[in-house]
Design a protein around this motif. Structure first.
Motif, mmCIF file in Angstrom:
data_model
loop_
_atom_site.group_PDB
_atom_site.id
_atom_site.type_symbol
_atom_site.label_atom_id
_atom_site.label_comp_id
_atom_site.label_asym_id
_atom_site.label_seq_id
_atom_site.Cartn_x
_atom_site.Cartn_y
_atom_site.Cartn_z
ATOM 1 N N VAL A 408 1.949 7.857 -10.115
ATOM 2 C CA VAL A 408 1.095 6.681 -9.977
ATOM 3 C C VAL A 408 0.438 6.665 -8.602
ATOM 4 O O VAL A 408 -0.682 6.194 -8.422
ATOM 5 N N LEU A 409 1.133 7.208 -7.612
ATOM 6 C CA LEU A 409 0.592 7.260 -6.259
ATOM 7 C C LEU A 409 -0.635 8.175 -6.231
ATOM 8 O O LEU A 409 -0.561 9.337 -6.583
ATOM 9 N N LYS A 410 -1.749 7.657 -5.800
ATOM 10 C CA LYS A 410 -2.947 8.484 -5.665
ATOM 11 C C LYS A 410 -3.684 8.060 -4.414
ATOM 12 O O LYS A 410 -3.548 8.686 -3.373
ATOM 13 N N SER A 446 3.584 3.273 2.144
ATOM 14 C CA SER A 446 2.840 2.959 0.925
ATOM 15 C C SER A 446 3.558 3.475 -0.308
ATOM 16 O O SER A 446 3.580 2.808 -1.349
ATOM 17 N N GLY A 447 4.178 4.648 -0.194
ATOM 18 C CA GLY A 447 4.930 5.188 -1.317
ATOM 19 C C GLY A 447 6.123 4.326 -1.670
ATOM 20 O O GLY A 447 6.393 4.064 -2.850
ATOM 21 N N ALA A 448 6.839 3.865 -0.650
ATOM 22 C CA ALA A 448 8.016 3.024 -0.882
ATOM 23 C C ALA A 448 7.617 1.697 -1.529
ATOM 24 O O ALA A 448 8.276 1.226 -2.470
ATOM 25 N N LEU A 449 6.530 1.080 -1.047
ATOM 26 C CA LEU A 449 6.085 -0.195 -1.612
ATOM 27 C C LEU A 449 5.648 -0.034 -3.068
ATOM 28 O O LEU A 449 5.969 -0.850 -3.926
ATOM 29 N N THR A 450 4.932 1.054 -3.347
ATOM 30 C CA THR A 450 4.428 1.264 -4.703
ATOM 31 C C THR A 450 5.557 1.564 -5.679
ATOM 32 O O THR A 450 5.631 1.000 -6.774
ATOM 33 N N LEU A 451 6.455 2.470 -5.279
ATOM 34 C CA LEU A 451 7.533 2.887 -6.181
ATOM 35 C C LEU A 451 8.613 1.828 -6.336
ATOM 36 O O LEU A 451 9.356 1.838 -7.315
#
Length: 499
Positions: A408-410, A446-451
């Motif tokens: 999902v991370l892009k 940003s990865g931690a917040l998204t996941l």
């Protein structure tokens, strides 16, 4: 996207599009053997794209077939607040103009092939370069996965299930690989011209048909929405407004530094051609996303009460009714939806070409085998691209939940490379150490917040929060780092417009 009017006619049109694409690839590669063996020849069309080819390949980079089939349903669900789709496409052009002309001049003199050629040249840091390569490849891999899945669904819908999802993906991936191998960037750019023209005409006719279905009076459409679903015409709340601004930053900075977008900058035949292409691109958000927005709003009137899953079929539902108006509309719709499939493929081929170039030039050429010839690097990139497509196809058909969540991370990760371009091209004090730690911290945050499932905090995307931390570290760290006069002089020379 269910198309009751398609079926056998859709199969015929898709076969014709495939044949035209293969023919374009053959023509683009014919008599260009020497160019196909060089990095700039294969991946950048010899840095000789004229205004028409450059404009349409930039257009195809910014707008995919998913813009049509994805943005209209979003407008249906969100109502008039989805007007944000127009400015966030517009801001990408503004971001391009902030760095593209200066980067173009430097790239021409230094013969850049990939975006990280600039980063390697500017910062002279293996750590910064490798981290940027990873983040950009991640973004490209995610984007390519999306396009492969979209190709399968689009082909299945276009043919009424005559060509199943899996066979549709395989067939058009093979077509894409064939013409890309034959003609490289030149073939990609020329197919972009074909699908861009048909897509533009198709959107206008599609909207005209939709207006016909509602009696040609948009005021009546808005009045009906205000009476039945007033929330969709209401003034957005604070969190929605903040989310708009956050989306502008995320998409503006992120889309402008997509590797395949940066390589279009390198491919221009001149700085004048580049600027003229961007001037024309500035008109495209209202003429593309603006028209698609109107289609979504008209859909509220035509098909009220659709749930989220039902709204995803909106474009197909409207197309079925438009195609039933008369024979002319029928065939325009068939050609238009063929162009949507071609547009998705066109986006996928651009992403794959850029992915391949970074494998060949950045990983293989810089770190695995620096002494390899350009022909050998191109071959490595081609083979690596095929392997990457095979892996992504497997993921598309067997998506483990946790792996899908990671993919999902892009933009959230890709946007962390932005300071290396926007600050690096103008600020001579910017240092490699702070850039590395800023990128890494921003990506982790940003990865931690998204996941973790937050997605946004008070309407602000995780990628934007990470970018703010990234910028703070870049700026504060560069001021705190002792920089010699000689280092600043070298940085100033690298940033100069006239090297």
């Amino acid at each position: 996207m269910k198309l009751a009017f398609a079926g056998p006619d859709g199969v015929i049109i898709l076969i014709l599009y495939a044949v035209v694409m293969l023919w374009i690839g053959y023509v683009a590669g014919r008599g260009q053997k020497s160019l196909q063996k060089s990095l700039s020849g294969y991946y950048l069309a010899g840095k000789n794209l004229g205004i028409i080819a450059l404009f349409f390949t930039l257009y195809a980079t910014q707008y995919s077939g998913n813009t049509i089939v994805g943005y209209a349903p979003t407008a249906y669900r969100e109502g008039f607040s989805w007007l944000q789709s127009i400015p966030f496409m517009t801001i990408i052009i503004a971001m391009y103009l902030m760095f593209a002309p200066r980067l173009y001049v430097i790239s021409k003199r230094k013969n850049f092939v990939t975006p990280t050629d600039w980063i390697s040249y500017r910062f002279q840091s293996k750590g910064v370069t490798l981290l940027a390569i990873f983040l950009m490849l991640w973004g490209l891999g995610n984007y390519l996965l999306e396009q492969l899945v979209a190709i399968g669904h689009a082909v299945a819908g276009m043919t009424g299930g005559t060509i199943p999802y899996q066979w549709g993906v395989i067939a058009f991936v093979l077509v894409m690989l064939a013409y890309e191998w034959l003609g490289g960037m030149k073939a990609v750019a020329f197919t972009d011209v074909m699908q861009g023209v048909v897509l533009m005409i198709g959107v206008v006719v599609f909207l005209g048909g939709a207006f016909y279905l509602v009696g040609g009076n948009f005021a009546d459409v808005t009045r009906q929405i205000a009476e039945t679903e007033p929330a969709k015409v209401a003034v957005p709340g604070w969190e929605t407004s903040i989310n708009w601004f956050s989306m502008l930053l995320l998409v503006g900075f992120g889309a402008a530094i997509y590797p395949h977008a940066v390589q279009r900058i390198y491919s221009a035949e001149s700085e004048r051609t580049l600027k003229r292409s961007f001037a024309r691109m500035a008109w495209m958000p209202p003429l593309t996303t603006g028209l698609v927005f109107l289609i979504g709003i008209i859909g509220i009137s035509l098909f009220p009460g659709l749930d989220e899953r039902g709204s995803e079929q909106l474009v197909g539902l409207i197309a079925n009714q438009v195609a039933s108006i008369n024979l002319i509309f029928y065939w325009v719709m068939v050609l238009f939806f063929g162009a949507i499939v071609a547009a998705i493929i066109s986006t996928a081929d651009s992403v794959l070409l850029s992915f391949s170039s970074m494998l060949s030039n950045d990983l293989y050429g810089k770190y695995i085998n620096p002494d390899a010839s350009e022909e050998r690097k191109v071959k490595f990139g081609k083979i690596g691209g095929v392997i990457a497509v095979a892996i992504l196809l497997w993921i598309a058909w067997n998506p483990p939940a946790t792996l899908y969540d990671i993919f999902v991370l892009k933009f959230e990760l890709l946007v962390q490379v932005a300071p290396a371009f926007f600050l690096g091209l103008y600020w001579k004090r910017l240092s490699a150490g702070p850039v590395f730690w800023g990128m890494l911290t921003g990506a982790i945050c940003s990865g931690a917040l998204t996941l973790s499932g937050f997605g946004t905090l008070w309407g602000i995307h995780g990628g934007v929060i990470g970018l703010i931390l990234n910028l703070l570290i870049c700026v504060a760290g560069s001021y705190m780092t002792s920089v010699s006069t000689d280092h600043q002089r070298q940085a100033e020379e690298k940033m100069a417009m006239n090297l």
